[in-house]
Design a protein around this motif. Structure first.
Motif, PDB file in Angstrom:
ATOM      1  N   LYS A 246       0.811  -1.217   0.000  1.00 43.91           N
ATOM      2  CA  LYS A 246       0.000   0.000   0.000  1.00 43.91           C
ATOM      3  C   LYS A 246       0.850   1.276   0.000  1.00 43.91           C
ATOM      4  O   LYS A 246       0.322   2.373   0.160  1.00 43.91           O
ATOM      5  CB  LYS A 246      -0.924   0.004   1.215  1.00 43.91           C
ATOM      6  CG  LYS A 246      -1.977  -1.099   1.207  1.00 43.91           C
ATOM      7  CD  LYS A 246      -2.984  -0.920   0.092  1.00 43.91           C
ATOM      8  CE  LYS A 246      -4.092  -1.954   0.160  1.00 43.91           C
ATOM      9  NZ  LYS A 246      -5.091  -1.788  -0.927  1.00 43.91           N
ATOM     10  N   GLY A 247       2.158   1.135  -0.163  1.00 47.64           N
ATOM     11  CA  GLY A 247       3.007   2.323  -0.236  1.00 47.64           C
ATOM     12  C   GLY A 247       3.488   2.843   1.096  1.00 47.64           C
ATOM     13  O   GLY A 247       3.992   3.962   1.186  1.00 47.64           O
ATOM     14  N   MET A 248       3.348   2.035   2.145  1.00 48.47           N
ATOM     15  CA  MET A 248       3.810   2.428   3.476  1.00 48.47           C
ATOM     16  C   MET A 248       4.882   1.447   3.920  1.00 48.47           C
ATOM     17  O   MET A 248       5.234   0.509   3.199  1.00 48.47           O
ATOM     18  CB  MET A 248       2.642   2.473   4.462  1.00 48.47           C
ATOM     19  CG  MET A 248       1.476   3.326   4.025  1.00 48.47           C
ATOM     20  SD  MET A 248       0.128   3.421   5.244  1.00 48.47           S
ATOM     21  CE  MET A 248       0.711   4.745   6.263  1.00 48.47           C
ATOM     22  N   GLU A 249       5.383   1.628   5.106  1.00 49.02           N
ATOM     23  CA  GLU A 249       6.347   0.711   5.680  1.00 49.02           C
ATOM     24  C   GLU A 249       6.153   0.646   7.186  1.00 49.02           C
ATOM     25  O   GLU A 249       5.628   1.593   7.786  1.00 49.02           O
ATOM     26  CB  GLU A 249       7.778   1.139   5.352  1.00 49.02           C
ATOM     27  CG  GLU A 249       8.138   2.531   5.814  1.00 49.02           C
ATOM     28  CD  GLU A 249       9.481   2.987   5.289  1.00 49.02           C
ATOM     29  OE1 GLU A 249      10.437   3.051   6.084  1.00 49.02           O
ATOM     30  OE2 GLU A 249       9.572   3.294   4.077  1.00 49.02           O
ATOM     31  N   PRO A 250       6.511  -0.493   7.800  1.00 45.03           N
ATOM     32  CA  PRO A 250       6.364  -0.569   9.259  1.00 45.03           C
ATOM     33  C   PRO A 250       7.179   0.521   9.947  1.00 45.03           C
ATOM     34  O   PRO A 250       8.256   0.895   9.477  1.00 45.03           O
ATOM     35  CB  PRO A 250       6.902  -1.969   9.586  1.00 45.03           C
ATOM     36  CG  PRO A 250       6.764  -2.732   8.315  1.00 45.03           C
ATOM     37  CD  PRO A 250       7.019  -1.739   7.220  1.00 45.03           C
ATOM     38  N   ALA A 251       6.658   1.034  11.031  1.00 38.89           N
ATOM     39  CA  ALA A 251       7.379   2.055  11.788  1.00 38.89           C
ATOM     40  C   ALA A 251       8.562   1.418  12.492  1.00 38.89           C
ATOM     41  O   ALA A 251       8.547   0.230  12.841  1.00 38.89           O
ATOM     42  CB  ALA A 251       6.450   2.723  12.797  1.00 38.89           C
ATOM     43  N   ALA A 252       9.591   2.215  12.733  1.00 41.46           N
ATOM     44  CA  ALA A 252      10.754   1.725  13.472  1.00 41.46           C
ATOM     45  C   ALA A 252      10.348   1.364  14.886  1.00 41.46           C
ATOM     46  O   ALA A 252       9.448   2.003  15.466  1.00 41.46           O
ATOM     47  CB  ALA A 252      11.855   2.786  13.490  1.00 41.46           C
TER      48      ALA A 252
END
Length: 254
Positions: A246-252
């Motif tokens: 979806k164009g996002m990434e998991p947060a650190a």
């Protein structure tokens, strides 16, 4: 002799009533995270035994709604906003970062792909575009607030103003479909959620702006167990894979 009729009547009533309905779980989410939540909803509802009631808005709209006392169980908001609402007692600790997303550019389907590979090329692309759609900063959307400042930094705010298509809320990319704009700038996940447009790519790294999304439970939560299961699911493997699509990434990790 004790009559069995009351017992049999009660048993019959239970049988015709069927299984208990899943408990409602009200979720307020910033617009950029809505496509992710919608896609995850069926599996979350199944595993957590909840019925999700999802509503979204810009960051500014959600801030006002929560401060005005709207009832909800979980909120998924930009990190700074979540911290503000936690400090004011509207959200209960702990806060849990679940994703981050950058800003991207899109054009109408079939249109030539503009060059946005460098800051200067991005600047020239903005100047050349006959119309530019982005979130209205007055509505409180995080990307719109950032872009209005970026235009000033790039020295093109006055050039953009007469051709700006400011979108109060929702998916900015739809303005490409209906012909109101030739260029759309919005968070990547929201551009990818619009069919029949062409995603060009992210802003150049030197001017990119990431929004971190944080999940938190309402201070007046009605379904605490369901809320905790939802937040746990947002950190699972299925959520991580979906975020990337979806164009996002998991947060650190916090």
């Amino acid at each position: 002799m004790i009559s069995r009729i009351p017992f049999l009547a009660a048993l019959f009533a239970l049988c015709i009533a069927g299984p208990a309905h899943a408990a409602d779980l009200s979720v307020l989410t910033a617009g950029a995270f809505r496509p992710v939540l919608d896609a995850l909803a069926p599996s979350i509802e199944r595993t957590a035994d909840v019925h999700l009631i999802i509503t979204n808005g810009t960051a500014g709209e959600l801030l006002k709604r929560i401060q005005d006392g709207e009832a909800f169980d979980v909120a998924i908001l930009p990190e700074r906003l979540a911290m503000t609402l936690s400090a004011s007692g509207n959200l209960a600790p702990p806060l849990s970062n679940v994703a981050r997303v950058g800003i991207g550019v899109a054009v109408p389907e079939g249109a030539p792909r503009p060059d946005i590979s460098t800051v200067e090329q991005f600047r020239q692309t903005l100047l050349a575009a006959p119309s530019v759609a982005y979130l209205d900063p007055a509505a409180g959307g995080s990307s719109g607030v950032y872009l209005s400042k970026l235009f000033e930094t790039l020295g093109i705010a006055q050039a953009i103003a007469p051709k700006a298509v400011r979108v109060h809320g929702g998916l900015v990319g739809t303005r490409l479909v209906d012909g109101q704009a030739a260029l759309a700038i919005h968070q990547i996940s929201e551009l990818l959620a619009v069919p029949r447009i062409q995603y060009v790519g992210p802003l150049p790294a030197a001017v990119q702006n990431y929004t971190v999304y944080t999940a938190a439970v309402s201070a007046h939560v009605k379904n605490l167990a369901g809320a905790q299961k939802l937040i746990q699911a947002l950190h699972g493997k299925d959520a991580s894979a979906l975020l990337e699509r979806k164009g996002m990434e998991p947060a650190a990790p916090q």
